[in-house]
Enzyme design. Structure first.
Site, PDB file in Angstrom:
ATOM      1  CD1 TRP A   1      -2.387  -1.804   0.173  1.00  0.00           C
ATOM      2  CD2 TRP A   1      -3.102  -1.055   2.172  1.00  0.00           C
ATOM      3  NE1 TRP A   1      -3.542  -2.481   0.490  1.00  0.00           N
ATOM      4  CE2 TRP A   1      -4.004  -2.041   1.705  1.00  0.00           C
ATOM      5  CE3 TRP A   1      -3.344  -0.456   3.395  1.00  0.00           C
ATOM      6  CZ2 TRP A   1      -5.136  -2.426   2.427  1.00  0.00           C
ATOM      7  CZ3 TRP A   1      -4.467  -0.835   4.130  1.00  0.00           C
ATOM      8  CH2 TRP A   1      -5.351  -1.812   3.647  1.00  0.00           C
TER       9      TRP A   1
ATOM     10  N   GLY B   1       1.791  -2.428  -6.219  1.00  0.00           N
ATOM     11  CA  GLY B   1       1.636  -1.120  -5.603  1.00  0.00           C
ATOM     12  C   GLY B   1       0.261  -0.547  -5.902  1.00  0.00           C
ATOM     13  N   GLY B   2       0.198   0.336  -6.880  1.00  0.00           N
ATOM     14  CA  GLY B   2      -1.033   1.067  -7.187  1.00  0.00           C
ATOM     15  C   GLY B   2      -2.275   0.196  -7.319  1.00  0.00           C
TER      16      GLY B   2
ATOM     17  N   GLY C   1       5.380   2.383 -10.563  1.00  0.00           N
ATOM     18  CA  GLY C   1       4.503   3.549 -10.556  1.00  0.00           C
ATOM     19  C   GLY C   1       4.513   4.336 -11.851  1.00  0.00           C
TER      20      GLY C   1
ATOM     21  CD  GLU D   1       8.831  -3.988  -6.239  1.00  0.00           C
ATOM     22  OE1 GLU D   1       7.625  -4.251  -6.303  1.00  0.00           O
ATOM     23  OE2 GLU D   1       9.279  -3.037  -5.567  1.00  0.00           O
TER      24      GLU D   1
HETATM   25  P1  13P Z   1       3.377  -0.169  -8.737  1.00  0.00           P
HETATM   26  O1  13P Z   1       2.618  -1.471  -8.841  1.00  0.00           O
HETATM   27  O2  13P Z   1       2.536   0.993  -8.318  1.00  0.00           O
HETATM   28  O3  13P Z   1       4.200   0.091  -9.954  1.00  0.00           O
HETATM   29  O4  13P Z   1       4.417  -0.376  -7.516  1.00  0.00           O
HETATM   30  C1  13P Z   1       5.200  -1.505  -7.497  1.00  0.00           C
HETATM   31  C2  13P Z   1       5.894  -1.533  -6.201  1.00  0.00           C
HETATM   32  O5  13P Z   1       6.735  -0.717  -5.906  1.00  0.00           O
HETATM   33  C3  13P Z   1       5.512  -2.592  -5.257  1.00  0.00           C
HETATM   34  O6  13P Z   1       6.403  -2.667  -4.192  1.00  0.00           O
END
Ligand code: 13P
Length: 247
Positions: A10, A230-231, A171, A165
């Site tokens: 989150w 993330g998002g 993001g 990642e």
């Molecule tokens: P997003 O899915 O928002 O690109 O973020 C990935 C993330 O940093 C998960 O730890």
């Protein structure tokens, strides 16, 4: 056979009211035969998440922990404290912490060690920046980051979860293609295999703009064992679609 894990990160989002809605909606929509699922929430909400997720089959995760055991470290949160809130996973070495809080490879490796010692599974994040990818350094960077964790944790490495990642995909809406991700995951798998005879059981998650549309293709790769989201973990429908793609 590795069980897939879909973990929501989150980040610094949420409120007591919003969390209740989101956790309620995710719990209500969980597919019957689902993969392992976790929600890594901001620390002030651990008690709330622990209470709301009890009996749901969804695990509670933290987003960081201290590399120290206890003592005069103002603002830090220890692995033992997290454990008291039923935390099963803790993200360590997220690129936002490496970048904005100057966490080194060695510190991240120590955090993983603290987590393991407390019975928490560290989700160890590694990944290259866009500049490093463009300079052809992707493999060297992720191998260096993983080597530090292997060096500090020895045979306990088989108890971690790894998350690849790519920083340029976080993001940004730019996802690594399934082939790009698989290529790095395969490199990491062989590095793990050289360090542990139990490398086969180590889950390697992909994270970086994974969403309801691209999840199935990414999760279909042989060495992609789940996602760190993330998002899309902030929207119940999107997060549930990713869980369905993994289940
Ligand atoms: P997003 O899915 O928002 O690109 O973020 C990935 C993330 O940093 C998960 O730890």
């Amino acid at each position: 056979m590795r069980r897939k894990l879909i973990a929501g990160n989150w980040k610094m989002n949420g409120s007591l009211v919003a969390n209740q809605d989101l956790i309620g909606a995710v719990g209500a929509g969980l597919p019957v035969a689902h993969c392992a699922v976790a929600l890594c929430v901001p620390s002030p909400y651990l008690a709330q998440a622990q209470a709301l997720l009890a009996g749901s089959g969804i695990d509670v995760g933290a987003q960081d922990l201290s590399c120290h055991e206890s003592g005069a470290f103002t603002g830090e949160i220890s692995a033992a404290m997290l454990r008291e809130f039923g935390v099963r996973y803790a993200i360590v070495g997220h690129s936002e912490r490496r970048q904005f809080h100057r966490e080194s490879d060695a510190e991240v490796a120590q955090k993983a060690q603290r987590a393991l010692a407390a019975g928490i599974t560290p989700i160890v994040c590694i990944g290259e920046t866009l500049a490093e990818r463009e300079a052809g350094q992707t493999e060297a960077v992720v191998k260096r980051q993983l080597a530090a964790v292997i060096h500090t944790n020895g045979h306990c490495i088989s108890e971690i979860v790894l998350a690849y990642e790519p920083v340029w995909a976080i993001g940004t809406g730019k996802t690594a293609s399934p082939q790009q991700a698989q290529q790095v995951h395969a490199v990491l798998r062989s590095q793990l295999a050289a360090a542990s005879e139990h490398a086969d059981r180590i889950g390697i998650l992909y994270g970086g703009s994974m969403n309801a549309v691209n999840a199935a293709n990414l999760l279909g790769q042989p060495d992609i064992d789940g996602g760190l989201i993330g998002g899309a973990s902030l929207k119940a429908a999107d997060f549930l679609a990713i869980i369905s793609a993994a289940a």
